[in-house]
Design an enzyme around this catalytic site. Structure first.
Site, mmCIF file in Angstrom:
data_model
loop_
_atom_site.group_PDB
_atom_site.id
_atom_site.type_symbol
_atom_site.label_atom_id
_atom_site.label_comp_id
_atom_site.label_asym_id
_atom_site.label_seq_id
_atom_site.Cartn_x
_atom_site.Cartn_y
_atom_site.Cartn_z
ATOM 1 N N ASN A 10 -12.213 40.709 59.567
ATOM 2 C CA ASN A 10 -12.553 41.713 60.453
ATOM 3 C C ASN A 10 -13.283 42.453 60.594
ATOM 4 O O ASN A 10 -13.270 43.408 59.772
ATOM 5 C CB ASN A 10 -10.856 42.495 60.561
ATOM 6 N N ARG A 87 -11.215 37.976 63.389
ATOM 7 C CA ARG A 87 -10.679 38.655 64.557
ATOM 8 C C ARG A 87 -11.784 39.060 65.310
ATOM 9 O O ARG A 87 -12.599 39.507 64.958
ATOM 10 C CB ARG A 87 -9.970 40.030 63.975
ATOM 11 N N HIS A 176 -4.598 44.684 70.741
ATOM 12 C CA HIS A 176 -3.505 44.414 69.833
ATOM 13 C C HIS A 176 -2.782 43.194 70.138
ATOM 14 O O HIS A 176 -1.582 43.151 69.622
ATOM 15 C CB HIS A 176 -2.543 45.670 69.728
ATOM 16 N N ARG A 237 -8.844 58.812 70.235
ATOM 17 C CA ARG A 237 -8.999 58.364 71.728
ATOM 18 C C ARG A 237 -8.032 59.187 72.310
ATOM 19 O O ARG A 237 -6.829 59.612 71.835
ATOM 20 C CB ARG A 237 -8.802 57.017 71.840
ATOM 21 N N GLU A 380 -1.050 40.766 60.985
ATOM 22 C CA GLU A 380 -2.264 40.172 61.837
ATOM 23 C C GLU A 380 -2.887 38.962 60.907
ATOM 24 O O GLU A 380 -3.345 38.034 61.728
ATOM 25 C CB GLU A 380 -3.009 41.429 62.603
#
Length: 393
Positions: A10, A87, A176, A237, A380
């Site tokens: 990732n 990913r 996601h 964010r 994941e």
């Protein structure tokens, strides 16, 4: 047949997270992170079940970091890697599922950089570095956006002129996806329900957070949009704001678009509201000590989360359960309690004793008479490994 081992990578903007996963193994053979890439302080942290090593790799980029990592992974894998799974955050409309990487896939990921300028360049650098170091190594790309390609048009279109979508791809994509797919499958198994006849509200909560409505194993709506900025309040964010905020700040403060971008992506959310931290653990401790900024940040986070989950319910024919996952969703009893407290209209209520219980297995925490509320650890890396093995097998 020999053990099949997959290295999951990732790549972020200045880091590479990785995990070496053996087929059928319940633990990572190797895991860690290469961080601060491009700087004199660049490090490669490598963990196995017994130890952790920290290797200086000053000024290393992706290729140099992977050149150090891949031999270590091969050694831990017993001399052979079956493949590498990457990913990739954004696949646009091009990818509806994981795919084996070839030159055309590389070109398509490159063409999608405009939709994810902070994320896709790192993924592409990781892919190209592995190609350079081990040209014959099979590689698979697993896209965060792919799971959400089942959204109906009325859920993914913005109320903007049609040509912005048709000619420039301006639409909602969602992120996601690998996590939401993983926990909906795990929740169905936990509740002895077929995944193709189940309906879930899912909340992936971490420094980046999103909600998702999942019907029969398919995404039907999600809170993130064209970029990961849309939706919930997150670590740094802002999530949803008035779209005219940009114009207001430009006119009244003379801010540039780059300054506003930094505000919304790096200086807002939990960090901006609290004035303290983007780490929920720090904020919960500060809230307990009476810190007003931390208290407000947590209240806004939970209310916005509940409001999004209630909106997601519009996409479901029924609700089989609500899933909490991600670092915050799995570990914060406070966030779960405050959020569910706003969802009484949907019938949700918690058994607070069960909610306070910690564990690394999926579990139910709802009160008697409430629809299911589940805490389901996401995995994941394992999902990426499974996708990689499926494609290469």
């Amino acid at each position: 047949m020999s053990q099949r081992n997959v290295l999951v990578i990732n790549c972020g903007s200045s880091s590479i997270k990785f995990a070496l996963i053996g087929e059928g193994r319940s633990h990572f053979l190797l895991s860690g992170i290469a961080e601060r890439l491009g700087s004199a302080e660049a490090l490669l942290r490598v963990r196995d079940r017994e130890s952790e090593d920290c290797l200086p790799i000053p000024h290393a980029g992706y290729a140099q970091a992977l050149a150090r990592l891949l031999p270590l992974a091969r050694l831990a894998a017993g001399g052979e890697l079956y493949g590498v799974g990457h990913r990739v955050v954004h696949g646009g409309e091009h990818f509806t599922q994981a795919c084996r990487i070839d030159p055309q896939v590389v070109d398509t990921i490159r063409a999608t950089i405009g939709l994810a300028p902070l994320h896709n360049p790192g993924a592409l650098a990781g892919i190209e570095a592995v190609l350079q170091l081990f040209p014959s190594m099979p590689q698979v790309a697993v896209f965060d956006t792919a799971f959400h390609q089942t959204l109906p048009e009325h859920a993914y279109r913005y109320a903007l002129p049609d040509e912005l979508y048709r000619e420039h791809g301006v639409r909602r994509y969602g992120f996601h996806g690998t996590s939401h797919r993983c926990v909906s499958q795990r929740a169905a198994a936990l509740c002895d329900l077929p995944i193709d006849d189940s309906c879930w509200l899912s909340a992936h909560l971490g420094n980046g957070s999103s909600t998702c409505a999942i019907v029969d194993g398919r995404s039907r709506d999600t809170s993130m949009g064209m970029t990961p900025l849309e939706g919930l309040a997150m670590g740094t964010r802002s999530g949803d704001v008035d779209p005219n905020l940009h114009i207001h700040l430009m006119r009244t403060l003379g801010w540039s678009i780059e300054r506003i971008d930094r505000l919304l992506n790096q200086e807002s959310g939990l960090l901006g509201m609290s004035g303290l931290s983007n780490d929920m653990r720090t904020l919960e401790q500060a809230r307990a000590e009476g810190h007003p900024g931390a208290t407000l940040a947590i209240e806004v986070f939970c209310y916005r989360l509940a409001k999004s989950l209630a909106a997601m319910s519009c996409a479901l024919p029924r609700i089989d359960g609500l899933i909490f996952t991600g670092g915050i969703g799995e570990n914060s009893a406070l966030i779960r309690s405050l959020t569910v407290g706003h969802l009484r209209v949907l019938g949700f209520a918690l058994d607070e004793s069960a909610n306070q219980t910690r564990g690394n297995q999926g579990r139910a925490i709802q009160a008697v008479g409430s629809p299911r509320v589940l805490v389901v650890p996401t995995a994941e890396e394992e999902m990426i490994a499974v996708d990689t093995l499926t494609l290469l097998g």
